[in-house]
Scaffold this active site. Structure first.
Site: not given
Length: 517
Positions: A62, A69, A92
């Protein structure tokens, strides 16, 4: 606190750290450094090597071979994998609000270094060196305080740390705001190119909330100590009953923190002459029950420490890469629930101390309750009494600060929001709780500063109306010290500058209070 001429070094190697070590680094009293132990570096390298081998063997990880996410089902083409970490901190970059202070920012860097030093994040030795370089040279990322829901950790604020390591965004260096790349270049460092997973390792964790919690814990501890000393002075000021703090009395209710508070107050009062309060056997609750109010904070602090230091010494990104058993562990350690709970509890206990002191001041300034002290603790004598108002306005300000502190005690942790396409459907709000706690502490420290003025004023005026009043050495020395910091309020004057000086003294922990107790 003054900076040490030769600050101690705090070595980071995955060993357990204490709140005090983070505070010392944040305040410039200690240096942060990676451990020189070969086995530490070997462990860090082992995790990075395992991840590299896994990727060569087409493993699925991941945030490395997938999107982030809710995009975890999106496969990343191998030729784009190297760009993925940089996209993470780029998108971000949407923080807002005030910037973290230099002290707060150093604490954030130290907390992130502590987590990555656990050796479970598969980061390179070079990344750890770059983080340590920021601390060594005091290159401080400009980090907006707002934008984190506390799971997946402090993504948005920590994106500013990741970006700075890569030479992007802005920093504060030697008092000057400048591009990160310039500060790195001027200190002999080069921008990083993040390896697979290193963006997640940097951002997907709880370093901001944990750093703020460390700072809040230390400030709360000092507020509790000052509240004990102020309470003792106020007992003297209103000619109260020192027997309310009797050792045998408190042996009957065995909360250790509460007993410790009673012992502090009792020790401050032990040598004074008997107080004239014969018509009233029991003082009002704000004096009589002070150990029961301050004691809640005292008894909670060890538990809050346990929660904060547990988080501080954790590997809290996702996934974790276990290098010895060569496992990829997908989980949710970025969730900041323990910090959220600790900070919600701490701000409640601290605000109650502010409320206690506010009530004590209400007794001191009111001639109905102050046992012969002049109205509003005005020290002026003679005909000019009529136009002087003493601490009347200060009491109003204390009431305002207290009310605002109490209003901030609504727990943040219960306001979880479902975010990010319902992937982050239960979040901690730990960073908001920590910021709330710092705001409550800021307001409470303002209350405490006002109480330093008021308590000193009350003791001096009590000695005027009761000539045989004798203070114990400790309380007498402390009142004498306050006299050097703030003049007695006789003719009306603005007190804002006095307050600011005293607030600075409180935050610098200018008084050594109850060592070992």
């Amino acid at each position: 606190m003054t900076q040490n001429a030769h600050p101690a070094i705090v070595f980071f190697d995955g060993s357990a750290l204490r709140i005090e070590q983070i505070i010392a680094i944040a305040q410039g009293q200690s240096r942060a450094a990676l451990s020189p132990a070969p086995e530490f570096r070997a462990r860090i390298q082992k995790g990075a090597d395992f991840l590299d081998r896994l990727l060569r063997e087409d493993g699925v990880v991941y945030g490395v071979t997938t999107g982030y996410g809710d995009s975890c089902t999106v496969a990343i083409p191998p030729e784009l994998m190297a760009e993925l970490p940089h996209h993470l901190y780029t998108y971000h970059g949407c923080g807002a609000g005030r910037s973290l202070t230099p002290v707060e920012t150093r604490a954030v860097l130290a907390c992130r270094l502590a987590s990555l030093s656990q050796g479970l994040s598969a980061v390179s030795w070079t990344l750890l060196q770059q983080l340590a370089h920021l601390l060594e040279h005091d290159i401080l990322p400009i980090i907006p305080a707002e934008g984190s829901v506390g799971a997946s950790g402090d993504l948005t604020p920590l994106s500013y740390v990741a970006a700075v390591l890569c030479g992007e965004r802005e920093v504060l260096w030697k008092g000057e705001r400048m591009p990160a790349a310039e500060a790195l270049q001027r200190t002999g460092a080069q921008p990083l190119k993040l390896r697979p997973k290193e963006g997640l390792a940097l951002m997907n964790g709880t370093a901001v909330m944990t750093a703020l919690a460390c700072l809040a814990w230390q400030r709360a501890d000092y507020v509790a100590r000052l509240a004990c000393r102020i309470t003792a002075a106020n007992v003297v000021g209103v000619a109260g009953n020192a027997q309310h703090f009797d050792e045998i009395l408190f042996a009957a209710k065995p909360h250790p923190g509460q007993q410790r508070v009673a012992a502090r107050i009792r020790g401050d009062l032990v040598a004074q002459a008997p107080l004239r309060n014969s018509h009233r056997l029991q003082d009002r609750y704000s004096l009589r029950c002070a150990p029961h109010v301050i004691g809640v904070l005292e008894d909670a602090q060890p538990f809050f420490r346990q929660l904060i230091e547990g988080e501080l010494n954790s590997a809290n990104d996702n996934p974790l890469i276990e290098p010895d058993e060569e496992r990829v562990l997908h989980g949710g350690h970025f969730y900041g629930g323990h910090i959220a709970f600790a900070m919600d509890g701490l701000k409640n206990a601290v605000a109650n101390v502010a409320d206690l002191l506010d009530r004590q001041l209400a007794l001191l300034v009111d001639t109905r309750y102050s046992q012969g002290l002049p109205s509003n603790l005005s020290a002026v004598q003679g005909p000019r009494q009529a136009i002087n108002h003493g601490l009347k306005a200060l009491q109003i300000s204390v009431s305002a600060w207290t009310a605002e502190a109490l209003k901030q005690t609504m727990p943040a942790s219960v306001f979880s929001r479902s975010t990010e396409c319902h992937n982050q459907d239960k979040v901690s709000m730990g960073t908001i709780a920590a910021r709330d706690a710092l705001r409550v502490l800021e307001l409470t420290e303002q209350v405490v500063a006002a109480m330093l003025i008021s308590a000193r004023q009350a003791v001096v005026l009590r000695q005027r109306v009761q000539a045989d009043m004798q203070l114990g050495d400790t309380l007498n020395d402390w009142v004498g010290d306050l006299a050097q910091r703030v003049a007695l309020v006789e003719e009306d004057r603005a007190l804002d500058q006095d307050l600011q000086r005293l607030i600075a003294d409180i935050r610098a922990q200018a008084w050594n209070l109850y060592d070992g107790a």
